[in-house]
Design a protein around this motif. Structure first.
Motif, short mmCIF file in Angstrom:
data_model
loop_
_atom_site.label_atom_id
_atom_site.label_comp_id
_atom_site.label_asym_id
_atom_site.label_seq_id
_atom_site.Cartn_x
_atom_site.Cartn_y
_atom_site.Cartn_z
N ASN A 67 0.86 -1.18 0.00
CA ASN A 67 0.00 0.00 0.00
C ASN A 67 0.90 1.23 0.00
N LEU A 93 2.87 -0.99 -11.57
CA LEU A 93 1.88 -0.70 -10.53
C LEU A 93 0.57 -1.40 -10.85
N GLN A 97 -2.83 0.52 -6.76
CA GLN A 97 -1.69 1.36 -6.39
C GLN A 97 -1.72 2.71 -7.09
N GLN A 100 -3.91 4.71 -5.12
CA GLN A 100 -3.20 5.17 -3.92
C GLN A 100 -2.32 6.37 -4.23
#
Length: 191
Positions: A67, A93, A97, A100
């Motif tokens: 994360n 990724l 992600q 994120q």
């Protein structure tokens, strides 16, 4: 105002070199950066970003399960001068992600600079690149050239004899011995 930047290109355009220069520019101004590199990249030392011209820097290896938002939040509590997050080989990724990364920008107000390939050796998108192309605030192409002198936009996989490889797993870690940058015309001619 922080933004998510995606710098994309074909192989051998200097993405890692530009990333390392960006990190250096921040550090020269007294600002700290957080660098990420994929854990699956086994070409060099794990946890380091290397450029073909010999530059390198320490980086946090990421896996599909990591994360990036939580890691960055935790890192920032110990490193209050954190000014920027940089991602090498961003094509690796996951969609989650990339989401994120948007949260790092939107919630933590930190710029994120992601560098990666736009497409794989078959001309298909990588998951990370696809969502960066969709969700990034700023897109920038890093240009390189084909052997004919035209702008190279494709990365072709080659075998040990330099012949095109058209099938196989999407991810195969390699450098100049495994991939070449081509214009679309020459990429299509390899079919």
């Amino acid at each position: 105002m922080a933004k998510l930047y995606f710098y994309y290109s074909a192989m051998n355009a200097g993405k890692s070199t530009i990333l390392l220069q960006s990190a250096y520019n921040y550090k020269e101004k007294g600002m700290e950066t957080l660098l990420f590199t994929p854990a699956i990249d086994s070409r060099f030392e794990k946890g380091k970003i290397h450029s073909r011209i010999g530059l390198s820097a320490e980086a946090v290896p990421f896996t599909d399960e990591m994360n990036l938002l939580e890691y960055t939040e935790s890192y920032r509590t110990k490193h209050t001068s954190l000014a920027c997050v940089l991602i090498d080989e961003a094509q690796f990724l996951t969609k989650k992600q990339v989401a994120q990364l948007t949260d790092i920008v939107d919630k933590l107000n930190l710029p994120v600079l992601a560098y990666g390939l736009r497409s794989d050796f078959r001309g298909e998108p990588f998951e990370g690149s696809l969502y960066l192309l969709i969700w990034a605030d700023h897109l920038s192409e890093i240009k390189t050239i084909c052997h004919c002198g035209r702008k190279a936009i494709m990365s072709a996989r080659i075998d040990a004899e330099g012949r095109p490889v058209k099938s196989g797993e999407q991810v195969m870690i390699g450098g100049n011995e495994s991939y070449i940058a081509l214009c679309r015309k020459h990429f299509k001619g390899m079919a």
